[in-house]
Design a protein around this motif. Structure first.
Motif, short mmCIF file in Angstrom:
data_model
loop_
_atom_site.label_atom_id
_atom_site.label_comp_id
_atom_site.label_asym_id
_atom_site.label_seq_id
_atom_site.Cartn_x
_atom_site.Cartn_y
_atom_site.Cartn_z
N SER A 14 16.62 106.60 -35.87
CA SER A 14 17.41 105.47 -35.72
C SER A 14 17.16 104.21 -36.77
O SER A 14 15.95 104.30 -37.59
N ASN A 15 17.93 103.54 -36.78
CA ASN A 15 17.87 102.38 -37.80
C ASN A 15 17.50 102.86 -39.21
O ASN A 15 16.80 102.32 -39.91
N ILE A 16 18.15 103.80 -39.65
CA ILE A 16 18.12 104.46 -40.97
C ILE A 16 19.12 103.37 -41.96
O ILE A 16 20.12 103.58 -41.75
N ASN A 17 18.36 102.71 -42.94
CA ASN A 17 18.95 102.03 -43.75
C ASN A 17 18.76 102.49 -45.20
O ASN A 17 17.36 102.89 -45.34
N LYS A 18 19.51 102.71 -46.28
CA LYS A 18 19.32 102.85 -47.62
C LYS A 18 20.18 102.16 -48.62
O LYS A 18 21.22 102.33 -48.38
N VAL A 19 19.33 101.62 -49.52
CA VAL A 19 19.97 100.87 -50.68
C VAL A 19 19.78 101.26 -51.90
O VAL A 19 18.45 101.74 -52.12
N PHE A 20 20.84 101.78 -52.59
CA PHE A 20 20.73 102.21 -54.11
C PHE A 20 21.15 101.09 -55.13
O PHE A 20 22.36 100.65 -55.04
N GLY A 21 20.14 100.25 -55.72
CA GLY A 21 20.80 99.30 -56.64
C GLY A 21 21.47 98.08 -55.60
O GLY A 21 20.93 97.61 -54.61
N GLY A 22 23.01 97.98 -55.95
CA GLY A 22 23.77 97.09 -55.17
C GLY A 22 24.20 97.85 -54.11
O GLY A 22 25.12 97.26 -53.41
N VAL A 23 24.38 98.96 -53.99
CA VAL A 23 25.02 99.90 -52.95
C VAL A 23 24.17 100.16 -51.62
O VAL A 23 23.13 100.68 -51.65
N LYS A 24 24.78 99.77 -50.76
CA LYS A 24 24.07 100.14 -49.37
C LYS A 24 24.85 101.47 -48.88
O LYS A 24 25.79 101.63 -48.47
N ALA A 25 24.10 102.75 -49.04
CA ALA A 25 24.17 103.75 -48.94
C ALA A 25 24.49 104.40 -47.52
O ALA A 25 25.39 105.11 -46.87
N LEU A 26 23.38 103.59 -46.65
CA LEU A 26 23.41 103.81 -44.95
C LEU A 26 23.03 102.50 -44.43
O LEU A 26 21.95 101.89 -44.85
#
Ligand code: ADP
Ligand code: MG
Length: 501
Positions: A14-26
């Motif tokens: 739970s609470n999985i976040n993922k940011v690539f550069g400017g992109v919030k993928a999750l």
């Protein structure tokens, strides 16, 4: 099958976040799978499915704050090795097998070698591999060279290998993307067998019929967010589409009659052994010609020849009626052909460089004045024009292109090519990795460009994409054009049935 209560979770994230550069993928995603469950992960292209799998299997690290539990053990950090040891396996699309080794070696070699560094007998490898295949209820020649098998059987080999290493949870990311219908059926039956033996399977697919057939529950992602977890019991394809796209699906077919217009690009009897054969087609001014087929059908190979990167053995390419002889892609650009490749992030853009520099990359010569000096006035004007024309959302032109979202990067690639003022635009899977909202934007641009007279070849392995957005659709299979459809006179499900047959 009703959704069973999942008391014993194989994993709970739970609470999985993922940011690539400017992109919030999750964005704050939750995901749980029950032991022995078949669970589907559904969502449109770019919704974050692969990223989630890579986090669960330790390939990527999530942003801080994630809570992760695998078979009852909570963990703060997962590496690929830890995931494997915990019983999690992934069947990647490239399968990571050894073409030169036999089936038996591929299945059993790594695991057995790990236990006995001094080597194992082939008879022992064979016995272990045979047992693994028996658990899957399939028969494959253990002594066949892996490279000689069709992709569907190689997948089964990869699954058997996971079983040998005691996998209790197997992820499959779009395993049916390049399979025929009968191969898909065989794979789905293997998935059922796994589940019956207590191995959980997480199955990624955007083919809805398949999702509803195989899974007991489906987790839906949209634009990096969790839409929800639903039992497949009572779920319909149209409801699932709504959940994935956030809209009831009413997009109209864009096709129009383009028959009377002049041919811009004409291809006659083009062949290149091992890649495609006897391909004839014509793209007219202002026309969007769709080209679809399974991965490996020869679409990208054909595009490479149309863009001067490879040469055909036989046949002819004509532009506005004149035969083209291209020795390289430079000749193609000079003739007025532009190509937006499928590997946007790899081939299309130079990530660390600015948006402005990327935009003018292909027209450097045009905006370079006498003495080889770059006219900064011309450069600024070109960049400004295309950023406005394509509504690219940017901070400032000097920002690195890597700071942009997938959809906006794809627009910069388009801008780069449109600056060359092409007559023909080849788009090879232009929405791979682009999120849902941005996809519609890209197709609006494609249609607007066609309306200005550009001849466009739209290549995609997603049949609905060409069905909705092209004027005509060609079906390519095993290197040949096998059908020419008018979307106004063909049903989407008939096209899909033919392509995935
Ligand atoms: P899916 O598998 O559902 O098609 P992905 O997980 O591949 O979606 O992608 C989700 C989003 O994250 C997309 O906007 C994509 O462009 C972006 N993305 C994925 N991987 C990377 C990466 N390595 N670098 C930058 N952006 C990425
Ligand atoms: Mg993916």
């Amino acid at each position: 099958m009703p959704a069973e209560p999942h008391v014993d979770d194989a994993l709970r994230f739970s609470n999985i976040n993922k940011v690539f550069g400017g992109v919030k993928a999750l964005k704050a995603v939750e995901f749980a799978v029950g032991a022995g469950e078949v669970h589907c992960l559904a969502g449109e292209n770019g919704s974050g499915k692969s990223t989630l799998i890579k986090i669960i299997t330790g390939v990527y690290q999530p942003e801080p704050g994630a809570e992760m539990e695998i078979f009852g053990q909570s963990c703060s950090h997962i590496t690929p090795t830890q995931a494997r040891k915990a019983g999690i396996a992934v069947i990647w699309q490239d399968l990571a097998l050894f073409a030169e080794m036999t089936v038996a070696e591929n299945i059993a070699f790594e695991t057995l070698l790990g236990n006995r560094p001094r080597g194992v007998s082939y008879a022992r490898l064979r016995a272990v591999a045979e047992a693994a295949l028996a658990r899957l209820d399939v028969e494959i020649d253990l002594d066949a060279r892996l490279g000689d098998l069709p992709i569907a059987q190689r997948q089964i080999v990869a699954i058997a290998r996971a079983l040998v290493s005691d996998a209790r949870l197997i992820f499959m990311d779009e395993p049916t993307a390049s399979l025929t219908q009968s191969e898909t059926d065989a794979l789905l039956s293997v998935v059922r067998t796994l589940s019956a033996r207590g191995v959980a399977v997480v199955f990624v697919s955007h083919r809805l019929a398949e999702v509803l057939e195989i899974a007991s529950r489906v987790t839906v992602l949209r634009d990096g967010r969790l839409v929800g977890v639903f039992p497949t019991e009572g779920m319909t394809q149209s409801r699932l589409t709504e959940l994935m796209t956030g809209a009831s699906f009413t997009q109209e077919v864009m096709a129009r009659d383009t028959g009377g217009r002049p041919e811009v690009l004409t291809v006659d009897g083009l062949s290149r052994p091992g890649e495609y054969s006897d391909v004839s087609l014509a793209i007219r001014a202002g026309e969007v010609l769709g080209l679809t087929g399974l991965i490996g059908a020869g679409r990208t190979e054909l595009c490479h020849t149309l863009f001067g990167m490879t040469r055909a053995d036989r046949g002819e390419i004509r532009l506005n009626g004149r035969a083209l002889r291209m020795r390289s892609n430079r000749d193609a650009v000079a003739a007025g052909i532009a190509y937006v490749s499928e590997d946007r992030l790899v081939l299309g853009l130079i990530q660390p460089q600015s948006i402005a520099d990327n935009t003018v990359l292909a027209v450097l010569r045009k905006i370079t004045g006498a003495g080889g000096l770059l006219s900064s006035q011309k450069k600024d004007a070109t960049v400004e024009h295309w950023i406005a024309e394509l509504a690219v959302k940017i901070g400032k032109p000097g920002d690195a292109v890597s700071t942009l979202s997938g959809g906006n990067q794809q627009r910069v690639v388009l801008a780069k090519w449109l600056a060359t003022e092409p007559k023909v635009l080849i788009l090879d899977c232009p929405t791979v990795g682009v999120d849902v909202g941005a996809r519609a934007g890209i197709f609006r641009i494609v249609r607007a460009l066609a309306d200005k007279g550009l001849a466009i070849l739209l290549v995609s392995d997603e049949v609905p994409e060409v069905y909705m957005n092209a004027d005509r659709v060609l079906h390519m299979a095993a290197g040949r054009i096998v059908a020419d459809w008018d979307p106004r006179q063909t049903r989407l499900q008939d096209m899909e049935a033919a392509v995935y047959a």
